[in-house]
Design an enzyme around this catalytic site. Structure first.
Site, mmCIF file in Angstrom:
data_model
loop_
_atom_site.group_PDB
_atom_site.id
_atom_site.type_symbol
_atom_site.label_atom_id
_atom_site.label_comp_id
_atom_site.label_asym_id
_atom_site.label_seq_id
_atom_site.Cartn_x
_atom_site.Cartn_y
_atom_site.Cartn_z
ATOM 1 C CE LYS A 191 2.989 8.629 -0.798
ATOM 2 N NZ LYS A 191 2.272 7.751 0.156
ATOM 3 C CB SER A 195 5.001 5.883 2.314
ATOM 4 O OG SER A 195 3.676 6.103 1.895
ATOM 5 C CB SER A 243 1.383 6.119 4.103
ATOM 6 O OG SER A 243 2.262 5.031 4.174
#
Lengths: 489, 95
Positions: free
Chosen positions: A76, A153, A177
């Site tokens: 990420k 997210s 997330s």
């Protein structure tokens, strides 16, 4: 090759079925071909990945190596990677090349894994749809006629793994997330206990809630990832000194006698009927394996989202005050004076949702309001934790949905932030309490994947992974791939 | 609790954010919606409940006061928007 587990890939590398360079090249080719459709990656590290793969091949040829040696994966874009752009999905950091590695990034490097690139995400991890990325939204690979969100997210991480543009990816979870995008994309995602995975070098959003974790195609792969990620780190003062078990070894621990709690606050009239059916089927499977289900109550469930939307913005407003255009990050053109530089750099560098949360947080922390908002929310947080502690006196694990429904359409939630916040209703409590929670694919609704969520007691990640693994041994929801035009699968 | 446009300006200033005129109204509405949503918290009985900052109520651990970082001035300077002789440049503050 793209359907192999981490363990199978490791075996393939050792038996000379394929080299890490071939494997890495195959993934890079898929990324080149399909990332345009999916926007899963913000940065693809072509050259570095191939160089790392070459080094891994030499290491494997030389003798025994870590299971991760030569295995590609994605980070990420919130984890600092030395020499590789780390944007956190924001214009503010769109020019930031970290001078150091996050501990999680160091761990994967030491294990010999090959980082393919950095995955798209909502700006500063604020969002549940990936629509808040400065780089545009990642697209759910299960989309057919209309574009669906992948969740957020960690949306880019989920898309990369689901679309077979990476065998696995790291994510972070502040209010859901990891779990929500895992559910929307048909993956297994785990938010570990707060303090289990180091936050050093992970761009901070809400420091008392943020936690990194694995996103993978199976619980077995997630276990292999967590093995690399977990552990005490002196560089993170909130990381916890607690031995890390061998997660893979525990995957087959017996489920006989397992006590599963079903919260009345989750299984109520608000629960989507199709979701209820999916969960009932999972419950039946566990009961057939000797688990015992029991109704429980988490009375303060309704207060979780409101408490979160005080605590998270308050901590964000403090954390994001570091972005001032002086030492790194975006600086506005032609600043007139120091204050003009601060104000315009921040106003131009942050997106709408980030600014909204900074302001809500600043208000909640401002003189005269601190007790009414922040202190109150921290007290409610303890009530929520106490609910869980009472529940865990009589059950081992809590089962419920991960999300209210499957993936929604791009732009569907409009621009009403409160509607978007309510999407997190099932996931947020685990962050407030600091408990580990896992989402695993448990069925489909209208052809789209949905997840079941398992919440465990502190440091009980091994049990959550074992339950999901044995569920996956008898079901094939987790092996279904998004065979759509977007992915070419 | 509803907050006024003047309050919005005040919070923006506290946050070092400049509001675009045409977006101030919508932002004010959003923030008011969020605040009225979180006002549900006021109904909770929290008498005698200690605020919770860390799930395990862990305390900050102090490390020994010894040098543990080496000089990385050049490395860190690479990300600076403006730098000269190893110093960060900002607009003039002293006339």
């Amino acid at each position: 090759m793209f359907e192999k587990s981490i363990k199978e890939l490791a075996e393939g590398l050792r038996q000379g079925e394929f080299s890490s360079q071939e494997l890495t090249k195959a993934y890079l080719d898929r990324i080149d071909q399909y990332n345009g459709n999916l926007n899963a990656y913000i940065t693809v590290a072509h050259e570095q990945a191939l160089a790392d793969a070459r080094a891994a091949d030499e290491k494997i040829a030389a003798g025994p190596a870590n299971i991760w040696t030569g295995i590609p994966f994605a980070h990420k874009d919130i984890f600092c990677t030395e020499g590789l752009l780390t944007s956190c999905g924001s214009k503010m950091l769109s020019n930031f090349v970290p001078p150091y590695d996050a501990t999680v990034a160091t761990n994967f490097k030491q294990a010999g894994a090959v980082c393919l690139g950095k995955a798209n995400m909502d700006e500063f991890a604020m969002g549940g749809s990936n629509e808040n990325s400065f780089y545009g939204p990642a697209i759910n690979p299960w989309s057919t006629d209309t574009s669906l969100v992948p969740g957020g997210s960690s949306g880019g991480s989920a898309v990369a793994v689901a679309a077979r543009l990476a065998p696995a990816a790291t994510g972070t979870d502040t209010g859901g997330s990891i779990r929500q995008p895992a559910a929307f994309c048909g993956l297994t995602g785990l938010k570990p206990t707060y303090g289990r995975v180091s936050r050093y070098g992970m761009v901070a959003f809400a420091s008392s809630l943020d936690q990194g974790g694995p996103m993978a195609r199976s619980a077995e792969d997630a276990a292999a990832m967590l093995q690399v990620m977990a552990g005490y780190d002196a560089k993170d003062s909130t990381s916890v000194k607690q031995a890390v078990p061998n997660y893979s070894m525990h995957l087959n621990q017996d489920l006989k006698g397992l006590r599963i709690g079903l919260p009345v606050e989750y299984f109520n009239k608000h629960l989507n009927a199709a979701m209820q059916k999916v969960l009932e089927d999972a419950i039946k499977l566990f009961e057939a394996r000797g688990a015992v289900c029991k109704e429980i109550s988490l009375p303060h469930t309704e207060l979780a989202v409101p408490a979160y939307y005080v605590i998270a913005p308050a901590e964000a407003s403090a954390n994001l005050s570091r972005f001032d255009g002086v030492r790194y990050g975006y600086r506005c053109d032609d600043p007139q004076d120091l204050m003009d530089m601060y104000m315009r750099s921040r106003s131009e560098g942050f997106g709408t949702e980030v600014k909204r949360r900074i302001m809500v947080g600043a208000y909640a922390l401002s003189a005269g309001y601190y007790d009414a908002y922040y202190r109150k929310a921290q007290q409610v947080r303890r009530l929520i934790k106490n609910d869980f502690m009472t529940a865990f006196e009589t059950v081992d694990v809590i089962l419920g949905p991960t999300t209210p429904s499957p993936a929604f359409g791009l732009g569907e939630k409009g621009d009403d932030p409160v509607q978007m916040y309510l999407e997190d209703i099932y996931t947020i409590s685990a962050n407030l309490a600091g408990l580990p929670a896992l989402s695993a694919p448990a069925g489909t609704i209208d052809g789209l994947p949905v997840g079941m969520q398992l919440i465990g007691n502190y440091f009980d990640e091994a049990r959550l992974l074992a339950i999901a693994h044995q569920f996956q041994a008898e079901t094939n929801w987790h092996t279904q791939a998004p065979k759509t035009e977007l992915t070419g699968l | 609790m509803s907050i006024s446009p003047e309050d919005i300006q005040k919070i923006a200033k506290l946050s070092h954010l400049q509001l675009e005129k045409d977006k101030t109204e919508k932002l004010g509405q959003d923030i008011n919606n969020i605040l009225s949503f979180v006002d549900q918290l006021q109904a909770a009985d929290t008498s005698n409940i200690e605020p919770m900052a860390h799930p395990m109520d862990a305390e900050q651990i102090l490390r020994a006061d010894i040098v543990s970082e080496h000089d990385q001035r050049e490395k860190l300077a690479k990300n600076a928007p403006a730098i000269e002789d190893g110093l960060f440049l900002v607009p003039r503050v002293i006339e």
